[in-house]
Design an enzyme around this catalytic site. Structure first.
Site, PDB file in Angstrom:
ATOM      1  N   CYS A   1     -11.096   2.683  -0.143  1.00 40.93           N
ATOM      2  CA  CYS A   1      -9.689   3.005   0.132  1.00 40.93           C
ATOM      3  C   CYS A   1      -9.377   2.236   1.402  1.00 40.93           C
ATOM      4  O   CYS A   1     -10.156   2.293   2.370  1.00 40.93           O
ATOM      5  CB  CYS A   1      -9.517   4.504   0.349  1.00 40.93           C
ATOM      6  SG  CYS A   1      -7.901   4.948   1.037  1.00 40.93           S
ATOM      7  N   THR A   2      -8.266   1.500   1.388  1.00 39.30           N
ATOM      8  CA  THR A   2      -7.985   0.617   2.522  1.00 39.30           C
ATOM      9  C   THR A   2      -7.680   1.372   3.813  1.00 39.30           C
ATOM     10  O   THR A   2      -7.702   0.795   4.891  1.00 39.30           O
ATOM     11  CB  THR A   2      -6.819  -0.334   2.183  1.00 39.30           C
ATOM     12  OG1 THR A   2      -5.710   0.457   1.720  1.00 39.30           O
ATOM     13  CG2 THR A   2      -7.227  -1.331   1.120  1.00 39.30           C
TER      14      THR A   2
ATOM     15  N   CYS B   1      -4.476  -1.787  -1.838  1.00 37.73           N
ATOM     16  CA  CYS B   1      -4.643  -0.372  -2.139  1.00 37.73           C
ATOM     17  C   CYS B   1      -5.534  -0.266  -3.371  1.00 37.73           C
ATOM     18  O   CYS B   1      -5.193  -0.805  -4.434  1.00 37.73           O
ATOM     19  CB  CYS B   1      -3.272   0.241  -2.419  1.00 37.73           C
ATOM     20  SG  CYS B   1      -3.347   1.942  -2.999  1.00 37.73           S
ATOM     21  N   ASN B   2      -6.679   0.388  -3.232  1.00 33.10           N
ATOM     22  CA  ASN B   2      -7.599   0.540  -4.364  1.00 33.10           C
ATOM     23  C   ASN B   2      -7.006   1.430  -5.446  1.00 33.10           C
ATOM     24  O   ASN B   2      -7.175   1.179  -6.637  1.00 33.10           O
ATOM     25  CB  ASN B   2      -8.915   1.174  -3.900  1.00 33.10           C
ATOM     26  CG  ASN B   2      -9.716   0.273  -2.991  1.00 33.10           C
ATOM     27  OD1 ASN B   2     -10.665  -0.361  -3.406  1.00 33.10           O
ATOM     28  ND2 ASN B   2      -9.327   0.207  -1.726  1.00 33.10           N
ATOM     29  N   THR B   3      -6.321   2.488  -5.021  1.00 36.70           N
ATOM     30  CA  THR B   3      -5.779   3.472  -5.961  1.00 36.70           C
ATOM     31  C   THR B   3      -4.759   2.813  -6.890  1.00 36.70           C
ATOM     32  O   THR B   3      -4.686   3.131  -8.073  1.00 36.70           O
ATOM     33  CB  THR B   3      -5.136   4.633  -5.174  1.00 36.70           C
ATOM     34  OG1 THR B   3      -6.029   5.015  -4.133  1.00 36.70           O
ATOM     35  CG2 THR B   3      -4.859   5.833  -6.050  1.00 36.70           C
TER      36      THR B   3
ATOM     37  N   ASP C   1       0.872  -1.190   0.000  1.00 35.77           N
ATOM     38  CA  ASP C   1       0.000   0.000   0.000  1.00 35.77           C
ATOM     39  C   ASP C   1       0.905   1.235   0.000  1.00 35.77           C
ATOM     40  O   ASP C   1       2.127   1.140   0.153  1.00 35.77           O
ATOM     41  CB  ASP C   1      -0.907  -0.002   1.247  1.00 35.77           C
ATOM     42  CG  ASP C   1      -1.897   1.158   1.246  1.00 35.77           C
ATOM     43  OD1 ASP C   1      -2.363   1.555   0.162  1.00 35.77           O
ATOM     44  OD2 ASP C   1      -2.206   1.695   2.336  1.00 35.77           O
ATOM     45  N   SER C   2       0.267   2.393  -0.136  1.00 35.18           N
ATOM     46  CA  SER C   2       1.025   3.639  -0.097  1.00 35.18           C
ATOM     47  C   SER C   2       1.319   4.059   1.349  1.00 35.18           C
ATOM     48  O   SER C   2       2.089   4.989   1.573  1.00 35.18           O
ATOM     49  CB  SER C   2       0.214   4.748  -0.759  1.00 35.18           C
ATOM     50  OG  SER C   2      -1.031   4.855  -0.081  1.00 35.18           O
TER      51      SER C   2
ATOM     52  N   TYR D   1      -1.063   8.296  -2.932  1.00 36.27           N
ATOM     53  CA  TYR D   1      -1.205   7.870  -4.323  1.00 36.27           C
ATOM     54  C   TYR D   1      -2.401   8.554  -4.995  1.00 36.27           C
ATOM     55  O   TYR D   1      -2.426   8.720  -6.203  1.00 36.27           O
ATOM     56  CB  TYR D   1      -1.445   6.359  -4.386  1.00 36.27           C
ATOM     57  CG  TYR D   1      -0.209   5.490  -4.350  1.00 36.27           C
ATOM     58  CD1 TYR D   1       1.073   6.021  -4.308  1.00 36.27           C
ATOM     59  CD2 TYR D   1      -0.346   4.108  -4.383  1.00 36.27           C
ATOM     60  CE1 TYR D   1       2.179   5.192  -4.279  1.00 36.27           C
ATOM     61  CE2 TYR D   1       0.757   3.277  -4.364  1.00 36.27           C
ATOM     62  CZ  TYR D   1       2.018   3.818  -4.311  1.00 36.27           C
ATOM     63  OH  TYR D   1       3.109   2.989  -4.302  1.00 36.27           O
TER      64      TYR D   1
HETATM   65  N1  DGL Z   1      -4.853   3.063   0.731  1.00 35.34           N
HETATM   66  C1  DGL Z   1      -4.970   3.557  -0.599  1.00 35.34           C
HETATM   67  C2  DGL Z   1      -6.228   3.006  -1.278  1.00 35.34           C
HETATM   68  O1  DGL Z   1      -6.754   1.970  -0.911  1.00 35.34           O
HETATM   69  C3  DGL Z   1      -4.893   5.029  -0.873  1.00 35.34           C
HETATM   70  C4  DGL Z   1      -4.217   6.060  -0.085  1.00 35.34           C
HETATM   71  C5  DGL Z   1      -3.451   7.090  -0.939  1.00 35.34           C
HETATM   72  O2  DGL Z   1      -4.041   8.040  -1.467  1.00 35.34           O
HETATM   73  O3  DGL Z   1      -2.266   6.880  -1.091  1.00 35.34           O
HETATM   74  O4  DGL Z   1      -6.698   3.566  -2.223  1.00 35.34           O
END
Ligand code: DGL
Length: 268
Positions: free
Chosen positions: A189-190, A74-76, A10-11, A42
């Site tokens: 978003c996780t 991470c969804n992004t 993840d980020s 991200y």
């Molecule tokens: N945890 C990340 C997700 O699931 C996003 C956080 C970010 O913007 O970096 O999208």
């Protein structure tokens, strides 16, 4: 031969919501948690740049850790690079975390669902395809927040979070249309499941908040060799690496709570 770990990516700290759920289904495997916090958030990156950044980073990570399975928590990132990662590394199974639009469309009674995500995820073609494939009969509101992932980072490190601003960020999720109200919000978003109690307190009305972590964890279990279904606990340390090289007390303490030890990249 050393045990091949499951790699989480993840980020930031968001992927820990997926890791904690996976630990329930897979208690014995070694876990490596990678937070690309040097590049956080991200959600604000341009797609092409983020794509090549993540692909380059994964080439290094796979070389260093030789994982049995990668969970892009991470969804992004998943909505952007999953296909490319699978194509570049056909021998490694990749599991993504993508907006739970299908289950939301199946569960809604009002027909109004909202997807709370980063600005990146709400823009993705992948997200729009999920909506047209699985939720074409629903009214779907996409809500992109540039602040909430950062709030989750702070919240878990016991730093103050501006509650009024959090309330403003989630407010567009609550839609009223022809006497019907949004009844499901997808946490896409996780990072967000860490904030769900604050979301509940600041919601305009009660809704179900959908977190895909359990589904991801079950999928991970199903992809492991059969021997992994048998519980054989062996002693090992689960590791975390932050690309910024951060080693502050709050982060160490947080990771300790998840059974992870912060280490430099590639070091056991
Ligand atoms: N945890 C990340 C997700 O699931 C996003 C956080 C970010 O913007 O970096 O999208």
């Amino acid at each position: 031969m050393t045990e091949r770990p499951i790699l989480f990516f993840d980020s930031g700290i968001g992927g820990l919501t997926v890791l904690r759920e996976t630990r329930i289904f897979i208690p014995d495997r070694k876990f490596i948690y990678i937070a690309d916090d040097a590049a956080f958030p991200y959600g604000n990156w341009e797609e092409d740049e983020l794509k090549s950044h993540i692909i380059d980073l994964f080439a290094k990570l796979l070389n260093l850790y030789n994982p049995i399975l990668c969970i892009v928590a991470c969804n992004t990132a998943s909505t952007l690079v999953l296909k490319d990662l699978r194509r570049a590394h056909p021998d490694v199974p990749f599991i993504g975390t993508v907006p739970a639009i299908k289950p939301a469309a199946e569960q809604t009674r009002s027909g109004l669902i909202s997807v709370l995500a980063t600005p990146g995820t709400v823009k993705r073609a992948y997200t729009h395809e999920l909506i047209s494939s699985f939720a074409s009969k629903c009214h779907v509101r996409l809500v992109g927040s540039a602040k909430l992932a950062g709030f989750a980072e702070d919240y878990l490190r016991r730093k103050p979070v501006d509650r009024a601003s959090l309330k403003q960020e989630i407010a567009p999720c609550f839609v009223e249309k022809d006497g019907h109200h949004t009844d499901i919000v997808v946490l896409a978003c996780t990072h967000y499941p860490f904030l769900v109690n604050l979301f509940r307190k600041n919601a305009k009305w009660p809704v179900d908040w959908i977190d895909p972590a359990e589904a991801v964890a079950k999928r991970a279990l199903s992809l492991l060799p059969d021997a992994d279904q048998v519980q054989t606990l062996t002693e090992h340390l689960d590791l975390a690496h932050f690309t910024s090289g951060r080693t502050d007390y709050a982060t160490n303490r947080l990771l300790h709570g998840f059974g992870l030890r912060l280490t430099p990249l590639g070091q056991e």
